[in-house]
Write a protein that holds these residues in place. Structure first.
Motif, short mmCIF file in Angstrom:
data_model
loop_
_atom_site.label_atom_id
_atom_site.label_comp_id
_atom_site.label_asym_id
_atom_site.label_seq_id
_atom_site.Cartn_x
_atom_site.Cartn_y
_atom_site.Cartn_z
N ALA A 73 -48.72 23.41 8.93
CA ALA A 73 -48.76 22.64 10.29
C ALA A 73 -48.24 23.64 11.27
CB ALA A 73 -47.91 21.64 10.04
N PHE A 87 -53.33 13.10 14.89
CA PHE A 87 -54.18 14.14 15.33
C PHE A 87 -54.99 13.72 16.54
CE2 PHE A 87 -55.93 12.23 11.39
CZ PHE A 87 -57.16 11.79 11.98
N HIS A 241 -46.91 15.71 13.47
CA HIS A 241 -48.33 16.56 13.62
C HIS A 241 -48.49 17.80 13.27
CE1 HIS A 241 -46.70 17.28 17.61
NE2 HIS A 241 -47.41 18.35 17.71
N ALA A 244 -52.34 22.56 16.64
CA ALA A 244 -53.78 22.76 16.65
C ALA A 244 -53.97 24.31 16.87
CB ALA A 244 -54.37 21.50 17.69
N THR A 257 -52.39 23.31 21.16
CA THR A 257 -51.90 21.97 21.01
C THR A 257 -51.55 21.14 22.26
OG1 THR A 257 -50.67 22.49 18.96
CG2 THR A 257 -50.04 20.53 19.77
N TYR A 341 -58.38 20.14 16.86
CA TYR A 341 -58.65 19.27 15.78
C TYR A 341 -60.10 18.82 15.51
CZ TYR A 341 -53.75 18.62 16.33
OH TYR A 341 -52.09 18.47 16.63
N SER A 358 -58.86 15.72 8.21
CA SER A 358 -58.67 16.31 9.67
C SER A 358 -57.98 17.72 9.51
CB SER A 358 -57.68 15.26 10.17
OG SER A 358 -57.24 15.90 11.55
N SER A 360 -56.75 21.12 11.46
CA SER A 360 -55.89 21.45 12.69
C SER A 360 -56.41 22.93 13.08
CB SER A 360 -54.41 21.32 12.45
OG SER A 360 -53.91 21.86 11.25
N GLU A 361 -57.53 23.29 12.96
CA GLU A 361 -58.07 24.60 13.51
C GLU A 361 -59.27 24.63 13.60
OE1 GLU A 361 -57.01 28.35 11.71
OE2 GLU A 361 -58.60 28.90 12.31
#
Length: 391
Positions: A73, A87, A241, A244, A257, A341, A358, A360-361
């Motif tokens: 994360a 996200f 979270h 990102a 992010t 995201y 989901s 996060s990159e």
């Protein structure tokens, strides 16, 4: 905002042939891995592409849930990806807008055949744009021809310059009106975020309340989706979270992010894999719309050749995409990508099997990375839905 879908798709056209990884093995075999093990393998496959963090949740027809995470994360600390972290919902929120418009249509407060000019006089006009020829149905289905010109960033420098810019709906529509339409209304298909900006304005005009408030009252509260939230012009997400990241190129991975979504009314939604599963299961299960309106939502047209690169065999209804399953039949979804995201989702036609992945990159630097990430996540959704169907 990460590069727009239009920019991604323009890059994707450079790749003429790409087979979805593992498509031939998409149907779960009786003696194959369990749904939980398959989900774990598929999240690891996405991570192996170089994506920093992945979380996924699949729900079978018996209500049993499988959850898997992979990666980290936070690249600075190495903390694990939360299994139910928030996200940014991004374009998946188009389904929320579409549901509200169809609810208002069911109540006779508007018609899908209403023109934009009738509901918003003088807003869609100029450079060949004519709101008197564009219907609400065409806005919902991306067949209006309205050119998309939302602000976005394609370099780290642009991100740092633009990340806290705030835009009104009127400003976003005005940007689109500076361009001629992409095609006459109803004569083509082109993804248009601006069309949904106009729809949110119409919802507010009809109800007298901002679209996000109408969505909260009509969709989120009735379903108990208390982890799907509108964050307005806040640049932050609730905790927990994953951070990102956006890959702009070799040795150029940026934490993105901290940013305000370019269209706060439509794109400032955060959610979780649990809530997103619940939303699509409720929608396809008939809990949000009368049968007639749900059938309208599922009346599809082919997407453009560009989008076919990402969604082979894909079609688009009213705020809802239809894609084929390798085990037969189709599923319904609406993916979203913004601010690092990228989220894919899917639910079977009966609403009993669903999955959400989901990431996060956003690996948006090359066509191969864009399509590779899309295909790996699509394979995860396909495995989850087909595996549940045969279990």
């Amino acid at each position: 905002m990460i590069p727009t879908l239009r920019k991604h798709l323009a890059m994707a056209l450079a790749v003429t042939t790409l087979l979805a990884a593992g498509a031939a093995d998409a149907v779960a075999r009786p003696f194959g891995p369990s749904p939980s093990e398959q989900l774990r393998r598929d999240t690891e496959a996405i991570r192996d592409l170089g994506v920093s963090g992945v979380q996924a949740r699949a729900i079978g027809p018996d209500g049993r849930q499988s959850v898997a995470t992979s990666g980290t994360a936070d690249l600075a600390t190495g903390r694990p990806v939360p299994a139910d972290g928030y996200f940014r919902m991004a374009s998946t929120s188009k389904t929320l807008i579409a549901v509200v418009v169809l609810q208002l249509a069911a109540e006779g407060r508007l018609s899908l055949d209403d023109t934009v000019e009738r509901r918003l006089p003088g807003v869609v006009r100029g450079n060949g744009n004519d709101g008197g020829r564009i219907t609400l149905r065409q806005l919902l289905q991306h067949t209006s021809g309205i050119h998309d010109d939302l602000p976005g960033y394609t370099t780290p420098e642009e991100y740092y310059q633009q990340r806290h810019d705030v835009h009104t709906a009127g400003q976003l529509v005005a940007r689109a009106m500076a361009h001629p339409p992409d095609f006459p209304p109803g004569a083509g298909w082109e993804y248009s975020n601006t069309g949904y900006v106009v729809l949110a304005m119409i919802v507010q005009k009809v109800t007298g309340r901002p679209a996000h408030r109408v969505i909260e009252d009509r969709v989120l509260r009735p379903l108990g989706l208390d982890r799907t939230r509108w964050t307005g012009t806040s640049a932050a997400l609730p905790r927990p979270h994953a951070r990102a990241y956006q890959l702009f190129g070799p040795d150029s991975l940026v934490d993105v992010t901290d940013q305000i979504p370019v269209d706060p009314e439509n794109l400032s939604w955060v959610t979780t894999t649990r809530d997103e599963n619940s939303l699509f299961r409720a929608l396809l299960g008939g809990r949000l719309l009368p049968a007639r309106q749900l059938a309208e939502m599922k009346r599809t047209v082919p997407v453009s050749a560009e989008v076919q690169q990402l969604w082979p065999g894909g079609r688009y209804g009213l705020g809802l995409a239809e894609r084929p399953l390798s085990c037969g039949g189709t599923y319904w979804s609406h993916e979203g990508g913004d601010g690092g995201y990228i989220t894919l989702n899917g639910v079977t036609d009966d609403g009993r099997r669903s999955a959400v992945a989901s990431m996060s990159e956003a690996r948006g630097d090359t066509p191969e990375h864009i399509l590779g990430q899309e295909n790996a996540a699509s394979t995860l959704i396909d495995h989850a839905l087909c595996g549940a169907a045969s279990s």
